[in-house]
Design an enzyme around this catalytic site. Structure first.
Site, PDB file in Angstrom:
ATOM      1  N   ALA A  35      24.384   2.862  12.648  1.00  0.00           N
ATOM      2  CA  ALA A  35      23.248   3.291  13.476  1.00  0.00           C
ATOM      3  C   ALA A  35      23.657   4.508  14.303  1.00  0.00           C
ATOM      4  CB  ALA A  35      22.832   2.155  14.403  1.00  0.00           C
ATOM      5  N   ASP A  36      22.678   5.366  14.622  1.00  0.00           N
ATOM      6  CA  ASP A  36      22.964   6.430  15.582  1.00  0.00           C
ATOM      7  C   ASP A  36      22.326   6.036  16.915  1.00  0.00           C
ATOM      8  OD1 ASP A  36      20.238   7.070  15.478  1.00  0.00           O
ATOM      9  OD2 ASP A  36      20.539   8.680  14.023  1.00  0.00           O
ATOM     10  N   SER A  37      22.455   6.912  17.912  1.00  0.00           N
ATOM     11  CA  SER A  37      21.991   6.541  19.251  1.00  0.00           C
ATOM     12  C   SER A  37      20.486   6.260  19.266  1.00  0.00           C
ATOM     13  CB  SER A  37      22.343   7.636  20.245  1.00  0.00           C
ATOM     14  OG  SER A  37      21.733   8.853  19.852  1.00  0.00           O
ATOM     15  N   ASP A  39      18.704   5.108  16.652  1.00  0.00           N
ATOM     16  CA  ASP A  39      18.497   3.811  15.987  1.00  0.00           C
ATOM     17  C   ASP A  39      18.692   2.681  16.998  1.00  0.00           C
ATOM     18  OD1 ASP A  39      18.081   4.687  13.292  1.00  0.00           O
ATOM     19  OD2 ASP A  39      20.225   5.008  13.068  1.00  0.00           O
TER      20      ASP A  39
END
Lengths: 79, 417
Positions: A35-37, A39
């Site tokens: 996940a990224d920030s 997400d």
């Protein structure tokens, strides 16, 4: 409380388009699930919605793993 | 210190499109030469209360082929189309078989514009609005105009100039012209450029219909887009993307790339007249064509074909034909033009992308897609519009016009290589 675990994993699987069996309590949103920030923000929003919670931003930052999320919900969700 | 800027030649080495007449360039080209319309009744929403009930909808597009499932929901449909077209162009240019070096990626950029951006996303988000705590963090990055370029640069690792232009219906032509100049003057070696738009929703259709810009020939969708015909009554909105790979000529030659055409000239102009109505004698169109001819350093007589902006609006078509007469003089009696919008409709910001591709195919093959639905040619559009059947031409140069609301114009001159 198995219900909470199941529901949280389903939410994360949906948000990150991953199979549920690839997600466990120890899974870290960023390190393990990719996940990224953004997400992560969306996962928190989905959890708030599903469990009728409002998680303060200061608390959101502490939720980094599936287990963190489950623990928070079990502590704060309305019975 | 003095600096001498040498102008380099720029060629098109890859092309991709998603549009109402096809999901690839070859499919589109064949359908256009056959005079097939891609216009139909809108099936995306209930059109009961809408004056305009028809559009050029993309049919059968599968984003799974181009975009990871997790990423799809972070992108408006205009970005889906852009990435579909970008993929075709990328493969067509042969870059799926080449490992580009870091240095090469640093001078390979993206320049994909959009006239409007993610209006469908705005519509959906506003309709489902449930307060600030429920606004998705992906709302903004899925809708802003430059994210087609941004997503393409991420997908292909292109680290050169990453920009986008939003000049309404001139967007695609401007994006390709601007990107070609970046290469011509050494700011990049290769660019992925074009346009993408998709606003076939209540706001898009209702908004353009409120301007009385759209055809209401709802009972005959395939006959509604009829540029240069006396009974034309407005444009037919369409959606999709048209993207090309631009490359410095020597580099393209050195790697043995297939070359469709050279971007030989590019012009820009402003009408300074009205937000939607062109200047009374098409002066903006005249200026932009003259600017492109001057940039290409050629005489008007050297141009054999013009892919017209030709949207099928009563005023626009008439003034563009008038501008052709003014710019080409006596040669206007011989030059061939056509409006492929008669078949694929008006792709707004993607129009210039798709129509540059069509113009490049025309230059390469000598074939001209027709203007269909010309039953009674308007005497005020008295040039050879390649009515109803594909035509041919034999000349080194062809031209593509794109004019947008706000009085913004773009024109590209393509040369046979």
């Amino acid at each position: 409380m198995a219900d909470v675990r199941k529901k949280v994993i389903a939410i994360i699987a949906e948000q990150l388009a991953k199979p549920e069996d690839s997600i466990s309590e120890s899974s870290h949103f960023v390190d393990d699930l990719g996940a990224d920030s953004l997400d992560t923000v969306e996962i928190i929003m989905a959890i708030e919605e599903a469990f009728s919670l409002e998680i303060p931003e200061s608390e959101q930052e502490k939720i980094r793993t599936v287990g963190d999320a489950i623990a928070y919900i079990e502590k704060h969700a309305k019975a | 210190m003095t600096r001498t800027v040498q102008r380099r030649r720029v060629v098109i080495t890859g092309m991709g499109s998603v549009n109402p007449c096809g999901l690839t360039v070859p499919e589109t080209w064949n359908n256009l030469l056959a005079g097939k319309s891609g216009i139909s009744t809108i099936d995306r929403f209930d059109v009961t209360d809408f004056a305009c009930k028809i559009a050029g909808q993309v049919k059968g597009f599968n984003p799974d082929l181009f975009i990871d499932k997790k990423e799809q929901k972070k992108m408006d449909i205009f970005i889906h189309y852009a990435l579909g077209a970008a993929h075709e162009a990328w493969v067509d240019a042969g870059f799926d078989k080449v490992e580009l070096s870091k240095a090469e990626r640093e001078v390979f950029g993206t320049y994909i514009g959009s006239g409007i951006g993610g209006l469908s996303t705005i519509w959906d988000e506003a309709n489902g609005y449930r307060g600030p705590r429920r606004t998705s963090p992906f709302f903004i990055p899925s809708l802003i105009v430059n994210l087609a370029s941004g997503q393409a640069s991420i997908k292909y690792g292109l680290q050169g100039p990453n920009s986008a232009v939003a000049t309404a219906c001139a967007t695609g032509a401007h994006a390709i012209g601007d990107a070609a100049r970046l290469i011509a003057f050494g700011y990049a070696d290769r660019m992925m450029a074009g346009g993408s738009d998709s606003v076939i929703n209540q706001l898009g259709v209702g908004g353009f219909a409120a301007m009385r810009a759209l055809s209401t020939r709802n009972d005959e969708p395939e006959r509604a887009s009829r540029p240069f015909d006396v009974d034309r009554d407005g444009f037919v909105m369409a959606e999709g993307a048209g993207i090309v790979i631009l490359e410095e000529y020597e580099l393209a030659k050195a790697r043995g790339a297939k070359i469709y055409a050279e971007v030989a000239g590019y012009g820009m102009s402003g009408d300074a007249n009205h937000i939607t109505t062109p200047a009374p004698e098409g002066e903006g169109g005249q200026r932009v064509m003259r600017a492109a001819l001057k940039d290409a350093d050629i005489a008007p007589e050297q141009v054999g074909y013009v892919n017209m902006h030709g949207t099928s609006t009563p005023v626009g078509d008439k003034l563009e034909c008038m501008a052709i007469r003014k710019v080409f003089g006596d040669h206007a009696n011989r030059i061939k033009v056509s409006s492929s919008k008669s078949m694929h409709g008006h792709l707004l910001g993607a129009a210039g992308g798709l129509e540059t591709i069509i113009t490049a195919m025309a230059v390469k093959t000598g074939k001209i897609p027709p203007t269909i639905n010309v039953d009674n040619q308007d005497p005020e559009c008295d040039i050879d519009v390649t009515a109803n059947a594909a035509g041919a031409f034999d000349a080194e140069y062809a031209m593509n016009n794109g004019f947008g609301f706000g009085g913004t114009n773009g024109c590209l001159v393509l040369r046979k290589v």
